[in-house]
Design an enzyme around this catalytic site. Structure first.
Site, short mmCIF file in Angstrom:
data_model
loop_
_atom_site.label_atom_id
_atom_site.label_comp_id
_atom_site.label_asym_id
_atom_site.label_seq_id
_atom_site.Cartn_x
_atom_site.Cartn_y
_atom_site.Cartn_z
N GLY A 263 -67.18 -86.67 -28.60
CA GLY A 263 -68.60 -86.64 -28.92
C GLY A 263 -69.39 -85.93 -27.85
CB ALA A 264 -71.19 -86.12 -25.36
CD GLU A 300 -71.29 -88.84 -22.84
OE1 GLU A 300 -70.71 -88.84 -21.73
OE2 GLU A 300 -70.77 -89.35 -23.86
CD GLU A 322 -66.08 -93.68 -21.49
OE1 GLU A 322 -67.16 -93.96 -22.06
OE2 GLU A 322 -65.85 -92.54 -21.01
#
Length: 890
Positions: A263-264, A300, A322
């Site tokens: 995703g990023a 992020e 995470e």
């Protein structure tokens, strides 16, 4: 790696590196066919490992020169490592020259090209595809990067940190020099060289420093970046206010690229994003897209501290960054939602994701602890367990120490570990040490079972009321099913947020036996033993227990609550999550009866009336109503069964959904008329909720109309599709047509494609909508298979491949699990085909058959054969081999 050569990596085998790389000076001469990389490193030996050889990782790169202190040295390459022996004990300079071919890198790991530009993705093990290096997260270095490229083709040259120099090399080429003052592991390295435009914003932080924010996109996409910029500014402000964490570089950059496996990526100061999580405007993005952009931008950015400034010692600690950062972005999104009801909607959505993705993972062959013990391919462990369950573990810490205590724990965590690579234990210890009297600290060693044990605990709750003594006794017990390598589980520490609700709707005061004073209408019980009993005194009437409020722990709650009790909670519970949960349990109970054939396949009037009451309740937000009125998914129903027949589940759910559409026909009309016009588009929670409810109502009316052969509502949906002023309503109307298999659906699909053919992210939606539509007579599967030949379809762009294949194989059980096994044949063909292009993408598709053993026949045997065919491929990647091997293990 091929031929299954990757060794099994075990957490218990961790040792510190034999050498440290203190500084890295990289020079790139960028060319798609042959990029030259000059890597100059300041290296010093770890004194704890005298005499050890230096082993540097490398993959798919060509080595041209190795110098130590300026002199050529002998070396050897073995098992994809560059090995240097007899190195000096004192610090030395190491120079390595290599070349790579970014234009041929279809794996999108390391340095690759996309749309005529250069991009990188180095997490987890991509840096070794750029240069030989100690490719592990505990080697933290200070980087200087020089980029050289054609200035016409690549006018923008970016890397981590601060821009210190740029200029022309000659008439055709230019250069840029970047320095990052913060030590970082190589997985956080990034570079971009492309023809891009940028949105810029200057902000001043609470520390009084000014920073430049930049979002880089392709020309033509700049109008889709305002929301991402607003989200970034909100994230910066929130992190300062909530945790006292400030931006620490002169600038912060986001770059959007179409070809991206994830995703990023939170590379220090230069975040590279999948376009899906940057680009958003009302014409092309839905409310869900706007929410995802806000969440992922925040995620992020928050990694700048929880992941970058403090990083993982090894990849087994992945949830250190995470899980913690998912928790932080969830908290941020709830705060951005504003109202209590909007916050509750966000929490329900997060729990629904956890249940749909992580609970099945815990019950399948890929079950692993939040901190795994071993892996073959680390890319396979970027999982819902590490992310979503990891976030729930952090949330439980937050619950046990309180918001102020958690903030103190975070402060201590950074005081101790800023600039270091650490472990999940280090984080938990910091939170505990900052709160010495907390329930977490008292049971810290036991609490860490959440990190070491796989599986979803089940909590059984049984209550009894004594009218004579005015007491309510709650008995709680816990157990966790065996998982691979863990046949027996130790008790977890489980915070159970709860209250007691009277049948007339009163939330009762709680007074635990032995305590001097009552504690209000909410409390948190801590279940730490296999069985515990809690007694409440001065309870005036028999109550209904409202347990696990806010979903206070990632467990399956098994409470002995009949329909009467659940209807009480649905109607009166002050906790929005448990109101929604009561509706889900009532619906699930009826779905399971229909699937098993042990009960009526018709919805009873009381259930319908209860849902009507929710729909018409003026005090409830539209977004909450939409969640309550949506039946549990087919996948969630399947998780409740020992033997799964996907077709029976699909038939039962479609039948009950149709009954709901018919029984509430007039109510759906009311909901549509009251909510379909939100005026000028805004992605705020209230407007988004109104659109969500209106689109649900429209879909139900189209479904009802299709069975009655009444074209009125499909005609209205088609008109809505044409006239909508935003993508949410346009796609909602198109979905209503496609999902009801209306005669107007093909025309609408054709118009949609023609209108948005130049918008890749919108065309992704077009593919997904068709592949995820409710199956009917095999038409959806046939359509999805035919779409493989569409000119706009490609397997080389992950977003496009996912839009069709994941939608079919993982989001549409009835279309995928076919009695003739055609879905499994299609799946095996695609896994094998994609594996030769992009193993990470292939491994994610491979997981569609994680739960094949629970399938009824003939599905089970056919699925086993498909897995065997994939496993028999001789040059299978390690990524896919690990997934399939685990699935086939007895």
């Amino acid at each position: 790696m091929r031929e299954g050569t990757a060794p099994l990596i075990r957490r218990e085998d961790y040792t510190a590196p034999a050498f440290w790389i203190r500084t890295v000076d990289l020079t790139f001469d960028l060319d798609p066919a042959k990029t030259l990389v000059i890597n100059k490193m300041a290296v010093e030996r770890n004194p704890d490992q005298p005499g050890a050889s230096l082993r540097l990782d490398g993959e798919d790169i060509n080595l041209t020169r190795v110098l130590v202190d300026g002199e050529p040295v002998s070396f050897r390459v073995e098992n994809q490592q560059l090995v240097l022996d007899n190195l000096p004990d004192q610090p030395f300079a190491l120079e390595i020259r290599t070349t790579c071919a970014p234009g041929k890198n279809t794996q999108l790991s390391g340095l690759y090209t996309s749309g005529g530009g250069f991009f990188t993705q180095c997490e987890a093990l991509g840096f070794r595809r750029i240069t030989y290096f100690l490719d592990r997260p505990d080697v933290m270095s200070v980087y200087k990067v020089t980029l050289k490229a054609d200035k016409l083709k690549y006018p923008v040259l970016l890397s981590n940190g601060n821009l210190v120099e740029q200029g022309a090399i000659d008439a055709d080429r230019h250069y840029a020099v970047w320095e990052d003052p913060h030590p970082k592991p190589c997985y956080l390295f990034a570079l971009v060289a492309a023809d891009l435009v940028s949105r810029e914003q200057r902000v001043r932080t609470r520390l009084g420093k000014e920073h430049l924010l930049q979002i880089f996109v392709r020309a033509g996409d700049l109008d889709k970046t305002e929301h991402a910029m607003q989200s970034l500014m909100a994230s910066i402000s929130w992190d300062e206010i909530r945790f006292g964490l400030s931006l620490d570089l002169e600038r912060f950059m986001i770059v959007a690229v179409s070809d991206f496996n994830m995703g990023a990526m939170e590379n220090k100061g230069l975040n590279i994003f999948n376009t899906k999580f940057v680009l958003a405007n009302p014409a092309t993005a839905t409310d869900v897209d706007f929410g995802n952009v806000e969440s992922v931008v925040a995620h992020e950015y928050f990694h700048n501290w929880t992941g970058n400034r403090v990083t993982c010692r090894d990849w087994f600690q992945l949830s250190l960054k995470e899980g913690l950062t998912v928790f932080r972005d969830q908290q941020f999104s709830q705060d951005m939602a504003g109202s209590a009801s909007a916050r509750a909607v966000k929490r329900i959505e997060d729990v629904r994701t956890l249940r749909q993705l992580q609970f099945p993972e815990d019950a399948g062959p890929m079950a692993h602890p939040v901190r795994p013990d071993s892996y073959m391919a680390i890319d396979n462990f970027y999982t819902a367990t590490v992310y979503e369950k990891g976030a729930e573990v952090v949330r439980m810490m937050h619950t046990l120490v309180g918001e102020a205590g958690f903030a103190e724990g975070m402060k201590l965590y950074f005081q101790r570990h800023d600039g270091h690579a650490v472990t999940c234990d280090d984080f938990a210890q910091a939170i505990a040490d900052a709160n010495p009297e907390s329930e977490l600290t008292k049971r810290l060693d036991q609490f860490k079972h959440w990190y070491t044990q796989a599986g979803t605990p089940r909590v059984q709750a049984r209550g009894s009321y004594s009218a004579e003594h005015k007491t309510y006794t709650l008995h709680l017990s816990q157990n966790c099913a065996p998982t691979a390598g863990q046949p027996a589980k130790l008790p977890f520490v489980i915070p159970v947020a709860m209250g007691l609700v009277a049948h007339d709707g009163r939330n009762l005061n709680l007074h635990l036996e032995g305590e001097a004073l009552p504690i209000g209408t909410d409390t948190v019980l801590v279940l730490s033993e296999p069985e515990q009993t809690f007694t409440f005194v001065h309870v005036p009437v028999e109550p209904v227990p409202s347990l696990l409020r806010g979903f206070s722990a990632p467990v399956v709650l098994q409470a002995e609550l009949g329909d009467d009790a659940l209807f009480t909670l649905l109607t009166h519970d002050k906790d929005p999550f448990n109101r929604w949960e009561a509706a889900q349990r009532l619906a699930l109970r009826r779905l399971l009866q229909a699937v098993s054939g042990h009960g009526p396949a018709e919805l009873d009037p009381r259930f319908i009336q209860a849902l009507r009451g929710v729909l018409r309740n003026a005090e409830l937000d539209a977004a909450f109503k939409e969640l309550v009125l949506t039946l549990p998914s087919e996948a969630y129903v399947a998780e409740q069964l020992d033997t799964v027949d996907p077709q029976r589940i699909h038939t039962a759910r479609e039948s009950l959904k149709l009954q709901l559409a018919k029984a509430l026909h007039e109510d759906w009309i009311w909901a549509w008329e009251q909510h379909n016009d939100c005026g000028a588009y805004s992605p705020d929670p209230v407007s988004s909720g109104r659109r969500a409810l209106a689109n649900l109502a429209l879909s139900m009316l189209c479904l009802d109309g299709a069975t009655r052969h009444n074209p009125i509502w499909t005609g209205k949906a088609f008109q809505r599709f044409k006239d909508a002023n935003n993508m949410t309503d346009r796609l909602g109307a198109l979905g209503a047509l496609v999902n009801s298999h209306a005669d107007l659906a093909p025309d609408a699909l054709s118009r949609f494609h023609e209108q948005f053919r130049d918008e890749p992210l919108v065309i992704d939606k077009w593919f997904t909508l068709q592949a995820a539509a409710p199956e009917k007579d095999g038409k959806v599967f046939a359509r999805a298979k035919a779409l493989m030949q569409h000119p706009d379809f490609t397997l080389r762009t992950p977003n496009r491949a996912r839009s069709l294949l994941m939608a079919l194989c993982q989001m549409n059980p009835a279309a995928f699990h076919r009695p003739d096994a055609a879905g499994y044949v299609f799946w095996a063909d695609r896994v094998i085909e994609i594996d030769s292009i992009n193993p990470q993408l292939a491994a994610r598709l491979a997981r569609a058959l994680d739960h094949w053993r629970r399938l009824a026949e003939p599905y089970r045997t056919a699925a086993r054969e498909a897995l065997g065919r994939v496993m028999a491929k001789p040059d299978l990647s390690d990524d896919v081999r690990e997934i399939v091997t685990r699935a086939l293990q007895d």
